[in-house]
Design a protein around this motif. Structure first.
Motif, PDB file in Angstrom:
ATOM      1  N   VAL A  49       2.825  12.646   2.358  1.00  0.00           N
ATOM      2  CA  VAL A  49       1.684  12.440   2.276  1.00  0.00           C
ATOM      3  C   VAL A  49       1.728  10.710   1.253  1.00  0.00           C
ATOM      4  O   VAL A  49      -0.041  10.607   2.193  1.00  0.00           O
ATOM      5  CB  VAL A  49       1.810  13.135   1.274  1.00  0.00           C
ATOM      6  CG1 VAL A  49       0.057  12.656   0.750  1.00  0.00           C
ATOM      7  CG2 VAL A  49       1.653  14.721   1.552  1.00  0.00           C
ATOM      8  N   SER A  50       2.940  10.060   1.695  1.00  0.00           N
ATOM      9  CA  SER A  50       2.484   8.506   1.296  1.00  0.00           C
ATOM     10  C   SER A  50       2.044   7.892   2.561  1.00  0.00           C
ATOM     11  O   SER A  50       1.702   6.921   2.402  1.00  0.00           O
ATOM     12  CB  SER A  50       3.268   7.944   0.124  1.00  0.00           C
ATOM     13  OG  SER A  50       4.640   7.712   0.860  1.00  0.00           O
ATOM     14  N   ALA A  51       3.387   8.565   3.323  1.00  0.00           N
ATOM     15  CA  ALA A  51       3.321   8.061   4.540  1.00  0.00           C
ATOM     16  C   ALA A  51       1.886   8.001   5.671  1.00  0.00           C
ATOM     17  O   ALA A  51       1.409   6.657   6.197  1.00  0.00           O
ATOM     18  CB  ALA A  51       4.346   8.283   5.705  1.00  0.00           C
ATOM     19  N   THR A  68       1.139  -1.014  -0.008  1.00  0.00           N
ATOM     20  CA  THR A  68       0.252  -0.011  -0.528  1.00  0.00           C
ATOM     21  C   THR A  68       0.582   0.657   0.304  1.00  0.00           C
ATOM     22  O   THR A  68       0.746   2.139  -1.007  1.00  0.00           O
ATOM     23  CB  THR A  68      -1.466  -0.053   1.139  1.00  0.00           C
ATOM     24  OG1 THR A  68      -1.906  -0.894   1.328  1.00  0.00           O
ATOM     25  CG2 THR A  68      -2.176   1.378   1.250  1.00  0.00           C
ATOM     26  N   TRP A  69       1.862   0.984   1.186  1.00  0.00           N
ATOM     27  CA  TRP A  69       2.849   2.396   1.060  1.00  0.00           C
ATOM     28  C   TRP A  69       3.282   2.497  -0.618  1.00  0.00           C
ATOM     29  O   TRP A  69       4.052   4.198  -0.702  1.00  0.00           O
ATOM     30  CB  TRP A  69       3.680   2.437   1.978  1.00  0.00           C
ATOM     31  CG  TRP A  69       5.011   3.399   1.967  1.00  0.00           C
ATOM     32  CD1 TRP A  69       4.493   4.366   2.532  1.00  0.00           C
ATOM     33  CD2 TRP A  69       5.844   3.744   1.557  1.00  0.00           C
ATOM     34  NE1 TRP A  69       5.857   5.025   2.222  1.00  0.00           N
ATOM     35  CE2 TRP A  69       6.566   4.262   1.226  1.00  0.00           C
ATOM     36  CE3 TRP A  69       6.829   2.464   0.292  1.00  0.00           C
ATOM     37  CZ2 TRP A  69       7.590   4.809   0.731  1.00  0.00           C
ATOM     38  CZ3 TRP A  69       7.936   2.730  -0.011  1.00  0.00           C
ATOM     39  CH2 TRP A  69       8.880   3.855   0.201  1.00  0.00           C
ATOM     40  N   SER A  70       3.937   1.542  -0.847  1.00  0.00           N
ATOM     41  CA  SER A  70       4.508   1.769  -2.017  1.00  0.00           C
ATOM     42  C   SER A  70       3.926   2.208  -3.209  1.00  0.00           C
ATOM     43  O   SER A  70       4.247   2.701  -3.754  1.00  0.00           O
ATOM     44  CB  SER A  70       4.988   0.623  -2.682  1.00  0.00           C
ATOM     45  OG  SER A  70       6.149  -0.350  -2.032  1.00  0.00           O
ATOM     46  N   PHE A  71       2.385   1.584  -3.303  1.00  0.00           N
ATOM     47  CA  PHE A  71       1.642   2.321  -3.984  1.00  0.00           C
ATOM     48  C   PHE A  71       1.450   4.292  -4.087  1.00  0.00           C
ATOM     49  O   PHE A  71       1.372   4.276  -5.274  1.00  0.00           O
ATOM     50  CB  PHE A  71       0.364   1.246  -4.434  1.00  0.00           C
ATOM     51  CG  PHE A  71      -1.173   2.302  -5.022  1.00  0.00           C
ATOM     52  CD1 PHE A  71      -1.063   1.759  -6.196  1.00  0.00           C
ATOM     53  CD2 PHE A  71      -1.945   2.971  -4.267  1.00  0.00           C
ATOM     54  CE1 PHE A  71      -1.467   2.994  -7.206  1.00  0.00           C
ATOM     55  CE2 PHE A  71      -2.734   3.875  -5.275  1.00  0.00           C
ATOM     56  CZ  PHE A  71      -3.269   3.560  -6.557  1.00  0.00           C
ATOM     57  N   PHE A  72       1.132   4.513  -2.386  1.00  0.00           N
ATOM     58  CA  PHE A  72       0.752   5.670  -2.525  1.00  0.00           C
ATOM     59  C   PHE A  72       2.237   6.379  -2.968  1.00  0.00           C
ATOM     60  O   PHE A  72       2.187   7.395  -3.340  1.00  0.00           O
ATOM     61  CB  PHE A  72       0.790   5.824  -1.070  1.00  0.00           C
ATOM     62  CG  PHE A  72      -1.027   5.991  -1.095  1.00  0.00           C
ATOM     63  CD1 PHE A  72      -1.613   5.917  -1.961  1.00  0.00           C
ATOM     64  CD2 PHE A  72      -0.897   4.815   0.084  1.00  0.00           C
ATOM     65  CE1 PHE A  72      -3.022   5.858  -1.797  1.00  0.00           C
ATOM     66  CE2 PHE A  72      -2.370   4.548   0.358  1.00  0.00           C
ATOM     67  CZ  PHE A  72      -3.276   4.576   0.152  1.00  0.00           C
ATOM     68  N   GLN A  73       3.339   5.457  -2.805  1.00  0.00           N
ATOM     69  CA  GLN A  73       4.580   6.141  -3.203  1.00  0.00           C
ATOM     70  C   GLN A  73       5.199   6.516  -4.775  1.00  0.00           C
ATOM     71  O   GLN A  73       5.649   7.884  -5.025  1.00  0.00           O
ATOM     72  CB  GLN A  73       6.017   6.003  -2.127  1.00  0.00           C
ATOM     73  CG  GLN A  73       6.957   6.388  -2.094  1.00  0.00           C
ATOM     74  CD  GLN A  73       7.469   7.833  -2.209  1.00  0.00           C
ATOM     75  OE1 GLN A  73       6.759   8.369  -1.045  1.00  0.00           O
ATOM     76  NE2 GLN A  73       7.579   8.623  -2.711  1.00  0.00           N
ATOM     77  N   LEU A  83       2.503   8.816  -6.275  1.00  0.00           N
ATOM     78  CA  LEU A  83       2.451  10.266  -5.670  1.00  0.00           C
ATOM     79  C   LEU A  83       4.105  11.163  -6.296  1.00  0.00           C
ATOM     80  O   LEU A  83       4.010  11.751  -7.079  1.00  0.00           O
ATOM     81  CB  LEU A  83       2.864  10.743  -3.741  1.00  0.00           C
ATOM     82  CG  LEU A  83       1.240  10.700  -3.273  1.00  0.00           C
ATOM     83  CD1 LEU A  83       2.176  11.119  -2.017  1.00  0.00           C
ATOM     84  CD2 LEU A  83       0.784  12.202  -3.924  1.00  0.00           C
ATOM     85  N   SER A  84       5.204   9.681  -5.795  1.00  0.00           N
ATOM     86  CA  SER A  84       6.383  10.350  -7.347  1.00  0.00           C
ATOM     87  C   SER A  84       6.438  10.499  -9.187  1.00  0.00           C
ATOM     88  O   SER A  84       5.909  11.033  -9.631  1.00  0.00           O
ATOM     89  CB  SER A  84       7.528   9.339  -6.847  1.00  0.00           C
ATOM     90  OG  SER A  84       8.821   9.482  -7.186  1.00  0.00           O
ATOM     91  N   GLY A  85       5.031   9.809  -9.213  1.00  0.00           N
ATOM     92  CA  GLY A  85       4.657  10.169 -10.664  1.00  0.00           C
ATOM     93  C   GLY A  85       4.241  11.034 -10.970  1.00  0.00           C
ATOM     94  O   GLY A  85       4.633  11.745 -11.881  1.00  0.00           O
ATOM     95  N   MET A 108       9.525  19.066  -2.527  1.00  0.00           N
ATOM     96  CA  MET A 108       7.802  18.403  -3.371  1.00  0.00           C
ATOM     97  C   MET A 108       8.552  16.879  -3.186  1.00  0.00           C
ATOM     98  O   MET A 108       7.595  15.574  -2.902  1.00  0.00           O
ATOM     99  CB  MET A 108       7.727  18.376  -4.484  1.00  0.00           C
ATOM    100  CG  MET A 108       6.750  19.415  -5.206  1.00  0.00           C
ATOM    101  SD  MET A 108       6.863  19.858  -6.883  1.00  0.00           S
ATOM    102  CE  MET A 108       8.123  19.286  -7.696  1.00  0.00           C
ATOM    103  N   ALA A 109      10.075  16.510  -3.019  1.00  0.00           N
ATOM    104  CA  ALA A 109      10.297  15.272  -2.828  1.00  0.00           C
ATOM    105  C   ALA A 109       9.628  15.170  -1.364  1.00  0.00           C
ATOM    106  O   ALA A 109       9.357  13.746  -1.040  1.00  0.00           O
ATOM    107  CB  ALA A 109      11.372  15.087  -2.982  1.00  0.00           C
ATOM    108  N   MET A 110      10.009  15.603  -0.717  1.00  0.00           N
ATOM    109  CA  MET A 110       9.803  15.737   1.060  1.00  0.00           C
ATOM    110  C   MET A 110       7.766  15.144   1.328  1.00  0.00           C
ATOM    111  O   MET A 110       8.060  14.749   2.170  1.00  0.00           O
ATOM    112  CB  MET A 110       9.773  16.345   1.865  1.00  0.00           C
ATOM    113  CG  MET A 110      11.556  16.319   2.434  1.00  0.00           C
ATOM    114  SD  MET A 110      12.275  15.573   2.884  1.00  0.00           S
ATOM    115  CE  MET A 110      11.261  14.897   4.642  1.00  0.00           C
ATOM    116  N   ALA A 111       7.169  16.466   0.226  1.00  0.00           N
ATOM    117  CA  ALA A 111       5.686  15.606   0.325  1.00  0.00           C
ATOM    118  C   ALA A 111       5.513  14.462  -0.281  1.00  0.00           C
ATOM    119  O   ALA A 111       4.837  13.716   0.445  1.00  0.00           O
ATOM    120  CB  ALA A 111       5.301  16.952  -0.673  1.00  0.00           C
ATOM    121  N   THR A 112       6.443  13.965  -0.634  1.00  0.00           N
ATOM    122  CA  THR A 112       5.809  12.706  -1.392  1.00  0.00           C
ATOM    123  C   THR A 112       6.120  11.504  -0.178  1.00  0.00           C
ATOM    124  O   THR A 112       5.215  10.657  -0.131  1.00  0.00           O
ATOM    125  CB  THR A 112       6.367  11.995  -2.870  1.00  0.00           C
ATOM    126  OG1 THR A 112       7.989  12.013  -2.761  1.00  0.00           O
ATOM    127  CG2 THR A 112       6.323  12.954  -4.266  1.00  0.00           C
TER     128      THR A 112
END
Length: 132
Positions: free
Chosen positions: A114-116, A77-82, A85-87, A107-111
C-alpha cells in the motif's frame, strides 16, 4: 544451573527466519530516521529559500525539479507512507490484535504494497495530472 554452551545467550538474527514482519519493523526505524534527518534538511532549506528571496527559492526549485531531487522527494514520500502505515500496524497490534503469524505477515505485506501504491499514485498525479 548449567548453561548449554551450544546455544546462544539470546536469539540472534541468524536464528530467526526472515519474514515481512521483520523487514517492516526495521523499515519503520529506518524511515523514521530518513524522515527526521532528510525531511528536516529539506524543510530547513525550503524555509530558508522562502525567507531569503526569489533567487534562493529558484535554486531550491531547480534542485527539487532535477531528477535526483525528484528521486529524493519520491523516497521521502515513500518513507512517509511506509512509516505511517507501519505505525498504524503497530497501533493495531498495541490493542492486542494481529499477533497471529498469518495476520501479522499479511499486515506487514500490506504496509509494503500500500505504501508503494500510494507513492506511485501521488507522484503519478503530481507528475502527470496536476503538474502537466
Amino acid at each position: 544451573m548449567a548453561r548449554n554452551t551450544a546455544r546462544p545467550l539470546s536469539p540472534h538474527l541468524t536464528i530467526w527466519r526472515w519474514g515481512p514482519h521483520m523487514l517492516v519493523s526495521i523499515l519503520h526505524r529506518a524511515t523514521g530516521v530518513a524522515l527526521s534527518i532528510g525531511g528536516l534538511i529539506l524543510l530547513t532549506w525550503w524555509l530558508l529559500a522562502l525567507a531569503t528571496g526569489s533567487d534562493a527559492y529558484g535554486t531550491f526549485a531547480f534542485a527539487a525539479a532535477h531528477p535526483v531531487g525528484k528521486l529524493v522527494l519520491i523516497g521521502l514520500t515513500w518513507s512517509f507512507f511506509q512509516h505511517t502505515l507501519s505505525g498504524i500496524r503497530h497501533l493495531i497490534m498495541d490493542t492486542g490484535a494481529g499477533f497471529e503469524l498469518g495476520v501479522n505477515k499479511a499486515m506487514a505485506m500490506a504496509t509494503l504494497v500500500v505504501s508503494a501504491l500510494m507513492t506511485v499514485a501521488l507522484w503519478g498525479y503530481l507528475l502527470l495530472g496536476a503538474g502537466a
